[in-house]
Write a protein that holds these residues in place. Structure first.
Motif, PDB file in Angstrom:
ATOM      1  N   ARG A 404      37.217  60.799  47.995  1.00 48.42           N
ATOM      2  CA  ARG A 404      38.664  60.997  47.854  1.00 48.42           C
ATOM      3  C   ARG A 404      39.380  60.084  48.851  1.00 48.42           C
ATOM      4  NH1 ARG A 404      40.636  66.448  46.181  1.00 48.42           N
ATOM      5  NH2 ARG A 404      42.483  65.587  47.142  1.00 48.42           N
ATOM      6  N   THR A 405      40.469  59.487  48.388  1.00 42.16           N
ATOM      7  CA  THR A 405      41.205  58.573  49.258  1.00 42.16           C
ATOM      8  C   THR A 405      41.621  59.270  50.545  1.00 42.16           C
ATOM      9  OG1 THR A 405      42.063  57.752  47.199  1.00 42.16           O
ATOM     10  CG2 THR A 405      43.031  56.845  49.192  1.00 42.16           C
ATOM     11  N   ASP A 406      42.156  60.507  50.428  1.00 40.31           N
ATOM     12  CA  ASP A 406      42.655  61.166  51.640  1.00 40.31           C
ATOM     13  C   ASP A 406      41.514  61.482  52.619  1.00 40.31           C
ATOM     14  OD1 ASP A 406      41.771  63.024  49.823  1.00 40.31           O
ATOM     15  OD2 ASP A 406      43.765  63.867  49.447  1.00 40.31           O
ATOM     16  N   VAL A 407      40.336  61.783  52.079  1.00 43.14           N
ATOM     17  CA  VAL A 407      39.212  62.076  52.975  1.00 43.14           C
ATOM     18  C   VAL A 407      38.721  60.799  53.645  1.00 43.14           C
ATOM     19  CG1 VAL A 407      36.842  62.942  53.081  1.00 43.14           C
ATOM     20  CG2 VAL A 407      38.544  64.143  51.707  1.00 43.14           C
ATOM     21  N   GLN A 409      40.536  58.204  54.326  1.00 38.34           N
ATOM     22  CA  GLN A 409      41.528  57.890  55.368  1.00 38.34           C
ATOM     23  C   GLN A 409      41.283  58.732  56.617  1.00 38.34           C
ATOM     24  OE1 GLN A 409      45.269  58.758  53.612  1.00 38.34           O
ATOM     25  NE2 GLN A 409      45.556  56.707  52.735  1.00 38.34           N
ATOM     26  N   ALA A 410      41.017  60.006  56.391  1.00 39.55           N
ATOM     27  CA  ALA A 410      40.836  60.919  57.522  1.00 39.55           C
ATOM     28  C   ALA A 410      39.612  60.516  58.348  1.00 39.55           C
ATOM     29  CB  ALA A 410      40.695  62.349  57.015  1.00 39.55           C
ATOM     30  N   ILE A 442      47.825  61.940  60.919  1.00 38.89           N
ATOM     31  CA  ILE A 442      47.938  61.435  59.542  1.00 38.89           C
ATOM     32  C   ILE A 442      48.476  62.526  58.614  1.00 38.89           C
ATOM     33  CG2 ILE A 442      46.186  59.636  59.800  1.00 38.89           C
ATOM     34  CD1 ILE A 442      44.319  61.509  58.122  1.00 38.89           C
ATOM     35  N   GLN A 453      49.816  68.472  44.741  1.00 36.09           N
ATOM     36  CA  GLN A 453      49.192  67.304  45.377  1.00 36.09           C
ATOM     37  C   GLN A 453      49.047  67.510  46.892  1.00 36.09           C
ATOM     38  OE1 GLN A 453      48.084  64.494  44.080  1.00 36.09           O
ATOM     39  NE2 GLN A 453      48.569  65.032  41.964  1.00 36.09           N
ATOM     40  N   ALA A 454      50.176  67.934  47.490  1.00 35.66           N
ATOM     41  CA  ALA A 454      50.184  68.111  48.940  1.00 35.66           C
ATOM     42  C   ALA A 454      49.153  69.153  49.358  1.00 35.66           C
ATOM     43  CB  ALA A 454      51.575  68.536  49.408  1.00 35.66           C
ATOM     44  N   ARG A 457      45.618  67.734  49.253  1.00 37.68           N
ATOM     45  CA  ARG A 457      45.330  66.883  50.404  1.00 37.68           C
ATOM     46  C   ARG A 457      45.121  67.746  51.653  1.00 37.68           C
ATOM     47  NH1 ARG A 457      46.199  62.073  53.378  1.00 37.68           N
ATOM     48  NH2 ARG A 457      47.489  62.465  55.192  1.00 37.68           N
ATOM     49  N   TRP A 458      45.995  68.725  51.809  1.00 34.24           N
ATOM     50  CA  TRP A 458      45.894  69.616  52.961  1.00 34.24           C
ATOM     51  C   TRP A 458      44.532  70.324  52.964  1.00 34.24           C
ATOM     52  CZ3 TRP A 458      45.447  74.920  53.832  1.00 34.24           C
ATOM     53  CH2 TRP A 458      45.781  75.355  55.126  1.00 34.24           C
ATOM     54  N   LEU A 461      41.784  67.962  54.100  1.00 31.79           N
ATOM     55  CA  LEU A 461      41.751  67.722  55.551  1.00 31.79           C
ATOM     56  C   LEU A 461      41.276  68.980  56.290  1.00 31.79           C
ATOM     57  CD1 LEU A 461      44.980  65.579  56.158  1.00 31.79           C
ATOM     58  CD2 LEU A 461      42.669  64.861  55.537  1.00 31.79           C
TER      59      LEU A 461
END
Ligand code: ATP
Ligand code: MG
Length: 715
Positions: A404-407, A409-410, A442, A453-454, A457-458, A461
């Motif tokens: 996942r993109t957000d993961v 990034q994290a 981030i 979506q939010a 992502r939350w 993380l």
């Protein structure tokens, strides 16, 4: 380092958490051990404890143990359980990996010694190369063709069949190849040569295994180094080993025999890759001195779930089925499994989402709920329904958590933080604050945000934070670097931390795992069992494949600890034609008095719309399994088969199959022939009333069969 691990293992290892048979397997001396047992009987628990025992008794060092299994998720499960015993996750500890991940590591290490400086790359997308090879062999290159060809090549490689032997083996096995065998062989051979390019080699996943085995078999120095490094081997889910993986295992072992295997032949669900339970079932023939243990007590599921599981697998046939043991439920009573029929898939998905909402309200955590289906494409309806209901979920075997993109990034943010020299020296559970602080930069908020979506992502993380907490609790000395290494190892193995969401997964991906509540969805004939094991008219075209579909249902049922719901829909889309019916595996399992037990009103149902499920023509009781349904009587009720008629039918079938160049069971299965010889149909109507004979078979073979029956009756 080693001292700490050993002490931790001793402290956490408790033999009183095992029953007598499990403990016997755990305590067995070094050497071959085989645990043959049904679902939920503690096989995985037994092997993790056995590893702990071998380590704490000083028989082997933790880092000399290699534990392997077949799916990334199952390997993750193994690591989590080892970690709970103080044995896993860190460098210097027990290695628990998939066969492929283990081979990848070994090959990276040994490649320079064996091949020198020829560069290689992992080929994870085969389609482009298969497409080139297919084009050269004059075959189409549409997605379906490529998928079939790729699957067939994987089967051949997993079965250790070389391109030049492929056609002969297919003929010998009477295998239903997707295309003419010589064509497949040409594509296979083209595929193999196209992987060698001027820039280097492409290696697919099976090549990793082949090269690893070859390096160990052909290079004494490699074998010596490896065998000095690893001394004890453990295989979970051994029923799904392919001949290729077995070859790797043999190469690992060499002449040694420190091998523990556990498995359940009745959970064999990867035959399409070449996997075979024969290695498990023949283990004590290969190692006559092996300790063999059978387990029957089911610790996972309520007696209600266990009873259903026993009935599902009780209907199985064939060699594998002969090895099953009745499971005996050990947990307190729970709710009866529920069965539900819906008009269409969206309605089914919405109802499942509503049932999930209820469970959540009752306090069942989302992470303890799973929705399992036959094929990944079925996930979409459930993703949508859960999203609409505001329920967090994750799809297993889909994109993958760490992709996942957000993961990504994290993890990148954590790496950058680690590179700075002003990082406080946090260890163990204190790491949680550090990770939170980095992720806050981030955008990780304290409160859960609104918006789908939010929230996704939350949750992702937060899953990293929770994972840190879990790791830090078990490993008080874990530092930031250690945490990053663990994240990288998990990303490689694609084992996501438990997000607080409902799991959506295929039955194949659910193997070895367990949840408090399980929804088995889409249980319609043609989905489970899947269409391609059925002929056009619903008759079985491949008995062995049908049995594997039944085992998939068994795997599904046995994932549930407490709540279990089985459902199906009569139409695909909202308001669509209700042409489906519930899975044949559910016949006799759905309680008669529930509305769900009614068979789908189905215009093509030749037995008439009102028919509830079939009854025995001898004793009148409902028929409980496929074979009985086809025979029209309980398998135990006396048969009135006309043996001469049966012999005549068999002879006709043999000639027919030969002249049509078909395997004989494609003409008629044994059970169908027996049913004909018992029921002696006099006309088309009577013939077509025998399950397994539909319009197409009637048209093709009806006249022949009726003539044989008539001539026998007349004389
Ligand atoms: P599968 O065939 O599905 O892989 P398995 O045989 O590996 O199942 P485990 O997952 O090891 O079974 O065990 C099933 C559940 O029962 C787990 O939650 C495990 O912790 C629990 N369990 C196993 N043995 C015992 C025991 N002796 N006492 C209490 N709980 C147990
Ligand atoms: Mg297991």
């Amino acid at each position: 380092m080693m001292v700490r691990v050993t002490v931790a293992a001793t402290q956490k290892l408790r033999l009183d958490e095992l029953d007598a048979e499990q403990a016997a397997a755990v305590r067995a001396p070094r050497g071959p051990v085989c645990v043959l047992a049904g679902a939920g009987t503690g096989k995985t628990r037994t092997i993790t404890h056995r590893i702990g025992h071998l380590v704490s008794a000083g028989h082997v060092r933790a880092d000399q143990v290699l534990a392997v299994t077949f799916t990334a998720r199952a390997a993750g499960e193994l690591r989590s359980r080892l970690r709970a015993l103080g044995l896993g996750g860190e460098a210097g500890q027990v290695q628990a990996r998939t066969f492929h991940a283990a081979a990848l590591r070994q090959l990276k290490y040994f490649w320079p010694q064996v091949v020198g400086d020829v560069p290689w790359k992992l080929l994870d997308r085969k389609f482009p190369i298969v497409a080139q090879a297919a084009g050269r062999a004059g075959l189409a290159t549409d997605t379906d063709t490529l998928r079939d060809l790729t699957g067939e090549i994987e089967w051949a490689k997993g079965s250790l069949i070389a391109p030049e032997d492929y056609a002969a083996v297919v003929a010998r096995l009477q295998r239903d190849a997707p295309f003419e065998a010589s064509k497949v062989a040409a594509v296979y051979s083209g595929y193999e040569s196209l992987k060698t390019t001027a820039e280097g080699l492409w290696l697919d996943f099976d090549d990793l295994l082949l090269h690893t085995a070859a390096a160990l078999e052909d290079y004494t120095s490699v074998a010596e180094e490896f065998r000095g490094r690893y001394r004890s081997f453990v295989v979970d889910e051994y029923q799904d080993v392919t001949p290729l993986q077995q070859r790797v295992l043999d190469a690992w072992l060499g002449e040694r025999d420190d091998l523990t295997v556990v498995g359940d032949a009745n959970q064999t669900i990867y035959s399409f890759t070449g996997a075979s339970p024969a290695f498990l079932l023949d283990f004590s023939r290969r190692f006559p001195e092996a300790t063999v243990i059978r387990l029957e007590r089911d610790y996972r599921s309520t007696p209600q779930v266990v009873s259903l599981a026993n009935r599902v697998i009780g209907a199985a046939r064939g060699r594998i089925a002969g090895t099953r043991l009745q499971l005996i439920g050990q947990r307190p009573d729970g709710p009866e499994p529920a069965f539900a029929e819906y008009d269409d898939e969206p309605a089914e998905a919405a109802a499942v989402a509503a049932a999930v909402t209820k469970l959540l309200a009752k306090g069942v955590p989302a992470a303890e709920i799973a929705v399992l289906y036959r094929i990944n494409a079925q996930s979409e309806a459930y993703e949508q329904a859960l999203t609409e209901a505001g329920i967090p979920y994750q799809v297993r075997g889909g994109e993958g958590f760490f992709n996942r993109t957000d993961v990504r990034q994290a993890v990148q943010a954590l790496r950058q933080a680690a590179a700075r020299d002003d990082l406080p020296d946090a260890r163990g559970i204190e790491l949680v604050n550090l990770v939170r602080a980095v992720l806050a930069r981030i955008g990780l908020t304290v409160e859960e945000p609104v918006g789908v979506q939010a929230r996704e992502r939350w949750s992702a993380l937060m899953a990293l934070v929770n994972l840190t907490e879990e790791l830090g609790t078990h490993e008080p000395t874990l530092d930031f670097g250690g945490l990053l290494r663990e994240l990288a190892a998990r990303a490689e193995a694609r084992h996501p931390p438990t997000v607080q969401g409902v799991t959506l997964a295929s039955l194949h991906a659910a193997k070895g795992l367990e949840w408090d509540a399980v929804f088995l969805v889409g249980l319609a004939d043609g989905t489970l069992p899947i269409q391609h094991v059925l002929g056009h008219d619903g008759a079985v075209s491949d008995e062995a494949a049908l049995e594997e579909e039944r085992r998939l249902l068994y795997v599904g049922v046995t994932r549930a600890r407490e709540h279990l719901q089985l459902s199906w829909a009569l139409a695909r889309s909202e308001g669509g034609r209700k042409v489906r019916r519930r899975s044949r595996f559910l016949i006799g399992l759905v309680p008669d008095d529930s509305p769900a037990s009614r068979i789908a009103p189905n215009t093509t149902d030749r037995r008439g719309p009102k028919r509830v499920h079939p009854t025995c023509r001898v004793c009148g009781r409902p028929l409980l399994n496929t074979q009985a349904t086809m025979l029209g009587r309980c398998t135990r009720c006396p048969a009135d088969v006309d043996t001469e008629l049966l012999a005549a039918l068999q002879e006709w079938r043999r000639d027919k199959a030969e002249s049509l160049k078909l395997p004989h069971f494609v003409v008629f299965s044994d059970t169908t022939l027996t049913a004909i010889a018992e029921q002696r149909p006099a006309d088309d109507r009577a013939l077509v009333a025998i399950p397994g004979i539909g319009a197409k078979k009637l048209q093709t073979y009806g006249a022949d069969v009726l003539a044989i029956v008539r001539s026998r009756l007349n004389g």
